[in-house]
Every structure is written in C-alpha cells, then in structure tokens.
Design a protein around this motif. Structure first.
Motif, PDB file in Angstrom:
ATOM      1  N   GLY A  82     -25.357  59.883  56.904  1.00  0.00           N
ATOM      2  CA  GLY A  82     -25.720  58.604  57.500  1.00  0.00           C
ATOM      3  C   GLY A  82     -24.586  57.584  57.497  1.00  0.00           C
ATOM      4  N   ILE A  83     -24.969  56.345  57.759  1.00  0.00           N
ATOM      5  CA  ILE A  83     -23.993  55.242  57.724  1.00  0.00           C
ATOM      6  C   ILE A  83     -23.869  54.774  56.276  1.00  0.00           C
ATOM      7  CG2 ILE A  83     -23.523  52.876  58.496  1.00  0.00           C
ATOM      8  CD1 ILE A  83     -25.254  53.521  60.983  1.00  0.00           C
ATOM      9  N   ARG A  84     -22.627  54.630  55.795  1.00  0.00           N
ATOM     10  CA  ARG A  84     -22.445  54.316  54.382  1.00  0.00           C
ATOM     11  C   ARG A  84     -21.400  53.216  54.190  1.00  0.00           C
ATOM     12  NH1 ARG A  84     -25.231  58.393  52.021  1.00  0.00           N
ATOM     13  NH2 ARG A  84     -24.837  57.584  49.939  1.00  0.00           N
ATOM     14  N   SER A  85     -21.532  52.506  53.088  1.00  0.00           N
ATOM     15  CA  SER A  85     -20.440  51.669  52.597  1.00  0.00           C
ATOM     16  C   SER A  85     -19.745  52.462  51.504  1.00  0.00           C
ATOM     17  CB  SER A  85     -20.969  50.360  52.002  1.00  0.00           C
ATOM     18  OG  SER A  85     -21.492  49.546  53.015  1.00  0.00           O
ATOM     19  N   VAL A  86     -18.434  52.379  51.486  1.00  0.00           N
ATOM     20  CA  VAL A  86     -17.671  53.142  50.489  1.00  0.00           C
ATOM     21  C   VAL A  86     -16.887  52.181  49.611  1.00  0.00           C
ATOM     22  CG1 VAL A  86     -16.091  55.071  50.126  1.00  0.00           C
ATOM     23  CG2 VAL A  86     -17.387  54.921  52.251  1.00  0.00           C
ATOM     24  N   VAL A  87     -17.094  52.299  48.307  1.00  0.00           N
ATOM     25  CA  VAL A  87     -16.360  51.472  47.348  1.00  0.00           C
ATOM     26  C   VAL A  87     -15.253  52.346  46.761  1.00  0.00           C
ATOM     27  CG1 VAL A  87     -16.517  50.035  45.284  1.00  0.00           C
ATOM     28  CG2 VAL A  87     -18.519  50.279  46.787  1.00  0.00           C
ATOM     29  N   PHE A  88     -14.009  51.944  46.998  1.00  0.00           N
ATOM     30  CA  PHE A  88     -12.861  52.715  46.510  1.00  0.00           C
ATOM     31  C   PHE A  88     -12.361  52.115  45.204  1.00  0.00           C
ATOM     32  CE2 PHE A  88     -12.903  53.616  51.028  1.00  0.00           C
ATOM     33  CZ  PHE A  88     -12.618  54.970  51.074  1.00  0.00           C
ATOM     34  N   PHE A  89     -12.394  52.917  44.139  1.00  0.00           N
ATOM     35  CA  PHE A  89     -11.894  52.488  42.833  1.00  0.00           C
ATOM     36  C   PHE A  89     -10.421  52.858  42.690  1.00  0.00           C
ATOM     37  CE2 PHE A  89     -15.655  51.191  40.401  1.00  0.00           C
ATOM     38  CZ  PHE A  89     -16.635  51.515  41.324  1.00  0.00           C
ATOM     39  N   LEU A 114     -24.092  57.954  46.197  1.00  0.00           N
ATOM     40  CA  LEU A 114     -23.282  59.182  46.192  1.00  0.00           C
ATOM     41  C   LEU A 114     -22.001  58.896  45.413  1.00  0.00           C
ATOM     42  CD1 LEU A 114     -22.511  61.316  49.376  1.00  0.00           C
ATOM     43  CD2 LEU A 114     -20.872  61.034  47.543  1.00  0.00           C
ATOM     44  N   VAL A 115     -21.653  59.807  44.509  1.00  0.00           N
ATOM     45  CA  VAL A 115     -20.407  59.657  43.739  1.00  0.00           C
ATOM     46  C   VAL A 115     -19.475  60.814  44.104  1.00  0.00           C
ATOM     47  CG1 VAL A 115     -19.371  59.649  41.427  1.00  0.00           C
ATOM     48  CG2 VAL A 115     -21.547  58.472  41.824  1.00  0.00           C
ATOM     49  N   GLU A 116     -18.262  60.477  44.537  1.00  0.00           N
ATOM     50  CA  GLU A 116     -17.242  61.499  44.769  1.00  0.00           C
ATOM     51  C   GLU A 116     -16.396  61.600  43.509  1.00  0.00           C
ATOM     52  OE1 GLU A 116     -16.667  60.950  49.576  1.00  0.00           O
ATOM     53  OE2 GLU A 116     -15.087  60.252  48.250  1.00  0.00           O
ATOM     54  N   ILE A 147     -22.323  44.340  44.878  1.00  0.00           N
ATOM     55  CA  ILE A 147     -23.704  44.434  45.391  1.00  0.00           C
ATOM     56  C   ILE A 147     -23.891  43.487  46.579  1.00  0.00           C
ATOM     57  CG2 ILE A 147     -26.139  43.932  44.850  1.00  0.00           C
ATOM     58  CD1 ILE A 147     -25.306  46.545  43.611  1.00  0.00           C
ATOM     59  N   ASN A 148     -23.386  42.260  46.451  1.00  0.00           N
ATOM     60  CA  ASN A 148     -23.521  41.295  47.549  1.00  0.00           C
ATOM     61  C   ASN A 148     -22.876  41.802  48.828  1.00  0.00           C
ATOM     62  OD1 ASN A 148     -24.932  39.545  45.992  1.00  0.00           O
ATOM     63  ND2 ASN A 148     -23.171  38.260  45.462  1.00  0.00           N
ATOM     64  N   ARG A 149     -21.754  42.499  48.685  1.00  0.00           N
ATOM     65  CA  ARG A 149     -21.055  43.018  49.874  1.00  0.00           C
ATOM     66  C   ARG A 149     -21.816  44.172  50.525  1.00  0.00           C
ATOM     67  NH1 ARG A 149     -15.413  42.761  50.226  1.00  0.00           N
ATOM     68  NH2 ARG A 149     -15.497  44.441  51.759  1.00  0.00           N
ATOM     69  N   VAL A 150     -22.355  45.076  49.710  1.00  0.00           N
ATOM     70  CA  VAL A 150     -22.905  46.314  50.297  1.00  0.00           C
ATOM     71  C   VAL A 150     -24.402  46.232  50.598  1.00  0.00           C
ATOM     72  CG1 VAL A 150     -21.130  47.757  49.222  1.00  0.00           C
ATOM     73  CG2 VAL A 150     -23.320  47.458  48.052  1.00  0.00           C
ATOM     74  N   VAL A 193     -31.967  53.210  58.517  1.00  0.00           N
ATOM     75  CA  VAL A 193     -32.217  53.887  59.802  1.00  0.00           C
ATOM     76  C   VAL A 193     -31.427  55.181  59.931  1.00  0.00           C
ATOM     77  CG1 VAL A 193     -32.884  51.848  61.126  1.00  0.00           C
ATOM     78  CG2 VAL A 193     -30.482  52.507  61.044  1.00  0.00           C
ATOM     79  N   SER A 194     -30.320  55.303  59.187  1.00  0.00           N
ATOM     80  CA  SER A 194     -29.444  56.465  59.379  1.00  0.00           C
ATOM     81  C   SER A 194     -29.520  57.484  58.247  1.00  0.00           C
ATOM     82  CB  SER A 194     -27.988  55.980  59.488  1.00  0.00           C
ATOM     83  OG  SER A 194     -27.581  55.411  58.250  1.00  0.00           O
ATOM     84  N   GLY A 195     -30.284  57.178  57.208  1.00  0.00           N
ATOM     85  CA  GLY A 195     -30.291  58.076  56.042  1.00  0.00           C
ATOM     86  C   GLY A 195     -29.015  57.948  55.235  1.00  0.00           C
ATOM     87  N   GLY A 196     -28.388  56.775  55.275  1.00  0.00           N
ATOM     88  CA  GLY A 196     -27.119  56.565  54.577  1.00  0.00           C
ATOM     89  C   GLY A 196     -27.291  55.884  53.236  1.00  0.00           C
ATOM     90  N   GLY A 197     -26.252  55.173  52.807  1.00  0.00           N
ATOM     91  CA  GLY A 197     -26.288  54.513  51.501  1.00  0.00           C
ATOM     92  C   GLY A 197     -24.898  54.089  51.087  1.00  0.00           C
ATOM     93  N   VAL A 198     -24.649  54.122  49.787  1.00  0.00           N
ATOM     94  CA  VAL A 198     -23.357  53.680  49.251  1.00  0.00           C
ATOM     95  C   VAL A 198     -22.666  54.850  48.534  1.00  0.00           C
ATOM     96  CG1 VAL A 198     -22.226  52.159  47.569  1.00  0.00           C
ATOM     97  CG2 VAL A 198     -24.014  51.255  49.061  1.00  0.00           C
ATOM     98  N   THR A 199     -21.387  55.021  48.843  1.00  0.00           N
ATOM     99  CA  THR A 199     -20.570  56.073  48.227  1.00  0.00           C
ATOM    100  C   THR A 199     -19.530  55.421  47.322  1.00  0.00           C
ATOM    101  OG1 THR A 199     -20.840  57.519  50.134  1.00  0.00           O
ATOM    102  CG2 THR A 199     -18.936  57.957  48.723  1.00  0.00           C
ATOM    103  N   LEU A 200     -19.393  55.956  46.113  1.00  0.00           N
ATOM    104  CA  LEU A 200     -18.328  55.498  45.209  1.00  0.00           C
ATOM    105  C   LEU A 200     -17.203  56.523  45.258  1.00  0.00           C
ATOM    106  CD1 LEU A 200     -20.337  54.193  42.119  1.00  0.00           C
ATOM    107  CD2 LEU A 200     -19.957  53.122  44.336  1.00  0.00           C
TER     108      LEU A 200
END
Ligand code: SF4
Ligand code: SF4
Length: 309
Positions: A22-29, A160-162, A114-117, A126-133
């Motif tokens: 789906g559509i995701r926001s990705v937080v890059f550490f 989702l955690v990579e 959290i405020n950003r994502v 709608v897309s079955g997405g979420g947040v990826t770390l």
C-alpha cells in the motif's frame, strides 16, 4: 522516556509505494551496525550528524567559501569538503542557495514523528498501507522505536520494520515485536567470512535471530519476509543464493524477496566523501532480466515463492 537512546532521523518520506504494501510513510533512521560496501543509503551508516555535498546541484556561487572559518571547502578538493578540517558548524549549509550542501540527520521526538505520519492515515487505510521504519537500522534504538511503534498501533496504523538482523534478540522481542505487523529481514550473504568482508560483521547472530523470529512468526501475530539484495558478483552468485534458499527451505519458509541491484549508491558515497573500493565500483550497472530470472529459479526450485522488488 528517560535514558532512552535518541536516534537521528534522516528523512520521513511520504506516499511511498516501494517500502511495503500500500501507500506508506517511511521513517529513515541514521546509523547501522553493518557497513555493506554497496549500501544505497551511505548517509545512514553513521549515527552522528554529517554534511553532504552534491556537485550536481552546486551552481558555483562560492558563497560557502566565504563563510567557512575552517577553510574546509575547496574547489580543488575532488570531494569539495575537507572533513578533517570541518567542525560541522553548518554555516555553509545555511547560506547555500542551491541546497548543494545539506545537513544529514536531525533529532525528532516520537511526538514529532507521529504528527508527521498520522495525517496520512486516510491514504494508508484506502491502500492497505501504513508506516515503515527503515534506515540505517531502526533496531539500534529499541526503546525509542518500541515507543514509536506502540503509538502507531494506538493510532491503528499498520507497522513494518526493515532490519539487517544484527540486533539483540531480547531487546527486539521486548520492545519492538509486540507492536510490529511485518518484518522485512535482510539475508545478504550466507558465508560468514564473506559477510564480514563485504558487510563488516560476521552473520551468526543474524541467522540465529532469523530462526528465532521465524519460529515466533508461526503463531501468526506478525509476518516475516526474508529479502536478499542482488549485488553483482557478491550476493547474486549461485553459491550464495543456493545456501540462503536451502537455509530457508530447511526452516519451512515459503516466501522470500529478491531486491534488484540499485547502482545509484555510488554517487551517494561520493557526496559524503566516502572512498569506494575499485573492485566494488565496477559493479555500477543495472542487472539483466535473464540474470534475475536465474536467481529466482534457485528459490522456486526449492518451493519458495519469490517476489521481486
Ligand atoms: S560545516 Fe562549517 S566548518 Fe564545515 S565546511 Fe561548512 S562552514 Fe566549513
Ligand atoms: S554555496 Fe552552494 S551552490 Fe554556492 S558554491 Fe557553495 S555549495 Fe555551490
């Protein structure tokens, strides 16, 4: 949380279609316990703030040369910045009109992330997405990441955690796993000696952690997907892929992913002034479809479905 190890965040990317379903926001550490020679996010290797220079974006105005008190910048330097002289004051970054000089890595609180994502939740739904770390390696900061994941789950956002798998298993299980829906787990090289040569560490801990997680995943509380990046002549050899596929088959893994090679890592290393081994830099080309199909067959011959990204 008091005493919690504070990470630097490289970037939060919205509307991603490449980092999970789906559509995701990705937080890059920022920061990684491995140092893979082909890393396509070299800016994520160190846990500390860095400065980056993009020759492609520079318009040659020389404004930066006038503000640098350390004389760390020079047109005659092929990397432009002398990192031994630079004290990371970032005055040059402030004045650069073309954003050719940039600061890499900034502190963010869990609330700020959290405020950003969270505002993109309708798109996730709608897309079955979420947040990826992603990273770097988010698991370097188990308490911070655990708190972030917990807050995402409280907001009913898929997580989702990579990971590269190089983590302390008990920390992962305690802080991260309870709030994680999916784990994308990299298995790069099966031979520990080669893993050390190309990724900077041996791989016993990584393989052990994968086995433990796979057993836990059988309860159905989370999805575990192993992934192997196809790096020409390093990870895409028959010997390596057969060893990994046999390892997965013996565990009972039914699905894996092969990541096609991304040669853009080379330019990114140049921007950060990282010298690249000549043997490695020669792999600077996209892979042929026939080669990718051959790699996939090694897995499918062993009953493992392959998804290519
Ligand atoms: S960060 Fe400061 S010391 Fe470093 S190059 Fe820029 S102005 Fe010079
Ligand atoms: S200020 Fe920016 S655009 Fe101007 S010379 Fe320096 S790096 Fe290039």
């Amino acid at each position: 949380m008091k005493g919690m190890k504070q990470p630097l965040i490289l970037e939060i990317k919205g509307n991603s279609l490449d980092d999970g379903p789906g559509i995701r926001s990705v937080v890059f550490f920022k920061g990684c316990p491995l140092s893979c020679v082909w890393c396509h996010n070299p800016e994520s290797k160190k846990t500390v703030t860095e400065i980056s220079f993009s020759a492609r974006d520079c318009i040659g105005c020389e404004t930066c040369l006038k503000v640098c008190k350390k004389q760390a910048l020079s047109k005659s330097n092929p990397h432009y910045i002398d990192r031994d002289k630079c004290d990371l004051c970032f005055e040059c970054v402030e004045v650069c009109p073309a954003k050719a000089l940039t600061r890499v890595g900034k502190e963010m609180t869990v609330d700020e992330i959290i405020n950003r994502v969270a505002s993109d939740k309708p798109f996730y739904n709608v897309s079955g997405g979420g947040v990826t770390l992603s990273g770097g390696e988010a698991t370097l900061f188990p308490e911070f990441v655990g708190e972030l994941l917990k807050r995402l789950k409280e907001n009913e956002i898929n997580t989702l955690v990579e990971t590269c798998g190089q983590f302390n298993f008990e920390d992962f299980k305690k802080h991260i796993l309870p709030f994680t829906d999916m784990i994308y787990y990299d298995l790069k090289l099966f031979d520990s000696r080669l893993h050390k040569k190309y990724c900077g560490t041996t791989n016993e801990n990584i393989l052990e952690n994968f086995e433990k997680l796979f057993r836990l995943s059988q309860k159905g509380d989370f999805i575990l997907l192993p992934r192997t990046p196809l790096i020409p002549n390093i990870t895409d050899t028959d010997e390596n892929l057969i060893s990994i596929a046999d390892f997965l088959k013996n565990l009972g893994v039914k699905r894996s992913e092969l990541l096609s090679y991304n040669p853009t890592w080379f330019e990114k290393n140049q921007k950060l002034g990282i010298l690249v081994d000549e043997e490695i830099s020669e792999t600077e080309k996209w892979q042929a479809q026939e080669k990718i199909a051959h790699c996939e067959k090694i897995y499918t011959d062993r009953g493992i479905k392959v998804r290519q990204e």
